[in-house]
Scaffold this active site. Structure first.
Site, PDB file in Angstrom:
ATOM      1  N   ASP A 192       0.757  -1.175   0.178  1.00 24.75           N
ATOM      2  CA  ASP A 192      -0.250  -0.396   0.221  1.00 24.75           C
ATOM      3  C   ASP A 192       0.831   1.072  -0.390  1.00 24.75           C
ATOM      4  O   ASP A 192       0.660   1.919  -1.199  1.00 24.75           O
ATOM      5  CB  ASP A 192      -1.051   0.214   1.165  1.00 24.75           C
ATOM      6  CG  ASP A 192      -1.168  -1.204   1.776  1.00 24.75           C
ATOM      7  OD1 ASP A 192      -2.485  -1.329   0.719  1.00 24.75           O
ATOM      8  OD2 ASP A 192      -0.821  -1.923   2.185  1.00 24.75           O
ATOM      9  N   HIS A 220      -4.505  -3.640   6.780  1.00 26.28           N
ATOM     10  CA  HIS A 220      -4.086  -3.153   5.209  1.00 26.28           C
ATOM     11  C   HIS A 220      -5.600  -3.893   4.570  1.00 26.28           C
ATOM     12  O   HIS A 220      -6.190  -5.092   4.458  1.00 26.28           O
ATOM     13  CB  HIS A 220      -3.422  -5.116   5.145  1.00 26.28           C
ATOM     14  CG  HIS A 220      -3.431  -5.132   3.641  1.00 26.28           C
ATOM     15  ND1 HIS A 220      -2.334  -4.444   2.514  1.00 26.28           N
ATOM     16  CD2 HIS A 220      -3.937  -6.403   2.745  1.00 26.28           C
ATOM     17  CE1 HIS A 220      -3.433  -4.636   1.249  1.00 26.28           C
ATOM     18  NE2 HIS A 220      -3.411  -5.916   1.705  1.00 26.28           N
TER      19      HIS A 220
HETATM   20  N1  LIG Z   1      -0.620  -7.972   2.504  1.00 25.08           N
HETATM   21  C1  LIG Z   1      -0.715  -7.372   1.498  1.00 25.08           C
HETATM   22  O1  LIG Z   1      -0.082  -6.829   0.456  1.00 25.08           O
HETATM   23  C2  LIG Z   1      -1.412  -8.668   0.497  1.00 25.08           C
HETATM   24  C3  LIG Z   1      -2.194  -9.942   0.284  1.00 25.08           C
HETATM   25  N2  LIG Z   1      -2.339 -11.088   0.063  1.00 25.08           N
HETATM   26  C4  LIG Z   1      -2.782 -11.939   0.445  1.00 25.08           C
HETATM   27  O2  LIG Z   1      -1.567 -13.064  -0.192  1.00 25.08           O
HETATM   28  C5  LIG Z   1      -2.248 -14.887  -0.005  1.00 25.08           C
HETATM   29  C6  LIG Z   1      -1.825 -15.635  -0.676  1.00 25.08           C
HETATM   30  O3  LIG Z   1      -2.059 -14.801  -2.292  1.00 25.08           O
HETATM   31  P1  LIG Z   1      -1.886 -15.419  -3.875  1.00 25.08           P
HETATM   32  O4  LIG Z   1      -0.539 -15.945  -3.849  1.00 25.08           O
HETATM   33  O5  LIG Z   1      -2.197 -14.499  -4.299  1.00 25.08           O
HETATM   34  O6  LIG Z   1      -3.073 -17.061  -3.582  1.00 25.08           O
HETATM   35  P2  LIG Z   1      -2.863 -18.427  -3.813  1.00 25.08           P
HETATM   36  O7  LIG Z   1      -3.945 -19.231  -3.787  1.00 25.08           O
HETATM   37  O8  LIG Z   1      -1.995 -18.444  -5.706  1.00 25.08           O
HETATM   38  O9  LIG Z   1      -1.245 -19.347  -3.073  1.00 25.08           O
HETATM   39  C7  LIG Z   1      -1.844 -19.623  -1.663  1.00 25.08           C
HETATM   40  C8  LIG Z   1      -0.994 -20.788  -1.726  1.00 25.08           C
HETATM   41  O10 LIG Z   1      -0.991 -21.333   0.090  1.00 25.08           O
HETATM   42  C9  LIG Z   1      -1.345 -22.567   0.002  1.00 25.08           C
HETATM   43  N3  LIG Z   1      -1.571 -22.683   1.019  1.00 25.08           N
HETATM   44  C10 LIG Z   1      -2.895 -22.860   1.919  1.00 25.08           C
HETATM   45  N4  LIG Z   1      -2.808 -22.956   2.657  1.00 25.08           N
HETATM   46  C11 LIG Z   1      -1.340 -23.305   3.497  1.00 25.08           C
HETATM   47  C12 LIG Z   1      -1.730 -23.675   4.747  1.00 25.08           C
HETATM   48  N5  LIG Z   1      -2.551 -23.898   6.063  1.00 25.08           N
HETATM   49  N6  LIG Z   1      -0.063 -23.773   4.239  1.00 25.08           N
HETATM   50  C13 LIG Z   1       0.611 -23.635   3.733  1.00 25.08           C
HETATM   51  N7  LIG Z   1      -0.033 -23.278   2.554  1.00 25.08           N
HETATM   52  C14 LIG Z   1      -1.140 -22.875   1.927  1.00 25.08           C
HETATM   53  C15 LIG Z   1      -2.208 -22.198  -1.260  1.00 25.08           C
HETATM   54  O11 LIG Z   1      -2.326 -23.689  -1.739  1.00 25.08           O
HETATM   55  C16 LIG Z   1      -2.008 -22.047  -2.538  1.00 25.08           C
HETATM   56  O12 LIG Z   1      -0.032 -22.362  -2.847  1.00 25.08           O
HETATM   57  C17 LIG Z   1      -3.782 -14.229   0.273  1.00 25.08           C
HETATM   58  O13 LIG Z   1      -4.561 -14.434   1.551  1.00 25.08           O
HETATM   59  C18 LIG Z   1      -3.917 -12.892  -0.022  1.00 25.08           C
HETATM   60  O14 LIG Z   1      -5.237 -12.160  -0.338  1.00 25.08           O
HETATM   61  C19 LIG Z   1      -1.887 -10.665  -1.765  1.00 25.08           C
HETATM   62  C20 LIG Z   1      -1.480  -9.634  -2.156  1.00 25.08           C
HETATM   63  C21 LIG Z   1      -1.234  -8.020  -0.883  1.00 25.08           C
HETATM   64  O1  LIG Z   2      -6.548  -6.811  -2.179  1.00 24.76           O
HETATM   65  C1  LIG Z   2      -6.697  -8.324  -1.957  1.00 24.76           C
HETATM   66  O2  LIG Z   2      -6.648  -9.425  -1.546  1.00 24.76           O
HETATM   67  C2  LIG Z   2      -5.193  -9.071  -2.244  1.00 24.76           C
HETATM   68  C3  LIG Z   2      -3.954  -8.052  -1.754  1.00 24.76           C
HETATM   69  O3  LIG Z   2      -4.171  -7.691  -0.161  1.00 24.76           O
HETATM   70  C4  LIG Z   2      -3.970  -6.506  -2.404  1.00 24.76           C
HETATM   71  O4  LIG Z   2      -3.778  -6.729  -3.871  1.00 24.76           O
HETATM   72  O5  LIG Z   2      -3.775  -4.935  -1.440  1.00 24.76           O
END
Ligand SMILES: NC(=O)C1=CN([C@@H]2O[C@H](COP(=O)(O)OP(=O)(O)OC[C@H]3O[C@@H](n4cnc5c(N)ncnc54)[C@H](O)[C@@H]3O)[C@@H](O)[C@H]2O)C=CC1
Ligand SMILES: O=C([O-])CC(=O)C(=O)O
Length: 364
Positions: A192, A220
């Site tokens: 952000d 966030h």
């Molecule tokens: N804080 C931030 O700025 C942001 C946070 N996010 C969050 O990051 C997270 C991941 O996003 P993506 O990679 O796009 O999702 P994704 O679905 O592509 O990958 C998530 C991975 O976590 C794995 N997973 C599920 N449960 C698990 C567990 N208990 N232990 C280990 N691995 C596990 C899944 O199998 C998958 O491979 C989401 O919660 C998303 O909302 C995404 C973008 C920005």
């Molecule tokens: O919005 C979502 O779920 C993914 C995220 O946290 C971001 O892009 O900031």
């Protein structure tokens, strides 16, 4: 007599030369010592952020271009084959800094001895969902993984929670890993922060590297408060206030704020998947600045354990402006907060208190 003085002088000069040579050799020997590899855990490593993040770490974007790393990658059983594929690609890429790869679905093996843990694993938000909507799935994961980290990670392990709801997942992790120092548990708000820098740079048509000291306060989520009141821009005539250069308070107090707050949703709408490359890159920025320090005169936004600064309830994981030095972050103190800002900072704190209550209701 004169000869003796001369001999004495020669002895002193030779002594000095010898000492200097010893000192240079001593310093030289240090610079040549191979750095010990740092073990970095990435959970959810087979997912889309994980896939973008692990090569960045292996290239030195997180810990520096001369720091060897050993990657520990964790995912769950259904993603085991995909995880194997990621490991194969890491080997194929022949990264010089990568000294080892552990790819596993066993949380204990994954956490063993790790110095840095980037917690990405979880259920991502889909179009139309708020980050809160993924809470019930993710808080129970964070409760379980807290214990594994507490028991098996290195005692000084630094933790960055990325998975949403990031602040509340970090809070749960902290609650269920009481022996990990609270200063070592943080969540990702840097994305952000970088988005806010990007918006100002686009608006002023300046390079993003010339904009600094925006602040993201709070959660966030869409209640976060992107604040430009202390931000500055490097110009050919010195450092100027970003607010004065933009010269449009209406835009700064409305559209700028909502654009940053809603950027995650806008990316999901456009890509049908949530941000991945920018999230991975920001996670590297977060850890790099935490470990190696923020540049002089620059602060960044990190979700950290509140100590009551700026009237924010202690015990929340809340995003503050921080500077980092020698591996420790400190909240920037003494910034002037006007009424507009205070109301927005309190609103996002209120949401975090509600999220905390909701998270605990799922755990009970
Ligand atoms: N804080 C931030 O700025 C942001 C946070 N996010 C969050 O990051 C997270 C991941 O996003 P993506 O990679 O796009 O999702 P994704 O679905 O592509 O990958 C998530 C991975 O976590 C794995 N997973 C599920 N449960 C698990 C567990 N208990 N232990 C280990 N691995 C596990 C899944 O199998 C998958 O491979 C989401 O919660 C998303 O909302 C995404 C973008 C920005
Ligand atoms: O919005 C979502 O779920 C993914 C995220 O946290 C971001 O892009 O900031």
């Amino acid at each position: 007599m004169e000869n003796w003085v001369l001999v004495e002088k020669i002895v002193v000069v030779l002594g000095c030369l010898y000492l200097s040579w010893k000192i240079i050799r001593y310093i030289w020997s240090f610079s040549n010592i191979e750095k010990q590899p740092i073990k970095v855990l990435v959970t959810g490593a087979a997912g889309q952020i994980g896939y973008a993040l692990v090569p960045m770490i292996a290239r030195g974007a997180m810990l520096g271009p001369d720091q060897p790393v050993i990657l520990h990658m964790l995912d769950i059983e259904p993603a085991a084959e995909a995880l194997k594929g990621v490991k194969m690609e890491l080997i194929d890429a022949a990264f010089p800094l990568l000294e080892g790869v552990v790819a596993t679905t066993d949380v204990v093996e994954a956490c063993k001895g790790v110095n840095i843990a980037v917690m990405v694993g979880g259920f991502p938000r889909k179009e139309g969902m708020e980050r809160k909507d993924v809470m019930s799935k993710n808080v129970s994961i964070y409760k379980a993984q807290a214990s594994a980290l507490e028991q098996h990670a290195a005692p000084d392990c630094k933790v960055l929670v990325v998975a949403n709801p990031a602040n509340t997942n970090a809070l749960i992790l902290k609650a269920f890993a009481p022996s990990i120092p609270e200063k070592n548990i943080t969540c990702l708000i840097r994305l952000d922060h970088n988005r806010a820098l990007g918006q100002i740079s686009e608006r002023l048509n300046v390079h993003v590297g010339d904009v600094k000291n925006v602040i993201i306060w709070g959660n966030h989520s869409s209640t976060q408060y992107p604040d430009v009141n202390h931000a500055t821009v490097n110009t050919s005539s010195g450092q100027k206030s970003a607010r004065e250069l933009v010269a449009d308070d209406q835009w700064l107090n409305t559209e700028f704020i909502t654009t940053v707050q809603q950027r995650g949703a806008a990316i999901i709408k456009a890509r049908k998947q949530s941000s991945a490359l920018s999230a991975a890159s920001s996670a590297c920025d977060h850890i790099r600045d935490w470990v190696l320090g923020t540049p002089k005169g620059t602060w960044v936004s990190m979700g950290v354990y509140s100590d009551g600064s700026y009237g924010i309830q202690p015990g929340l994981i809340y995003s503050f402006p921080v500077t980092c030095e020698k591996g420790e972050w400190s909240i920037v103190q003494g910034l002037r907060i006007d009424e507009f800002s205070k109301a927005k900072m309190d609103a996002t704190a209120k949401e975090l208190m509600e999220e905390k209550a909701l998270a605990y209701s799922f755990l009970n």
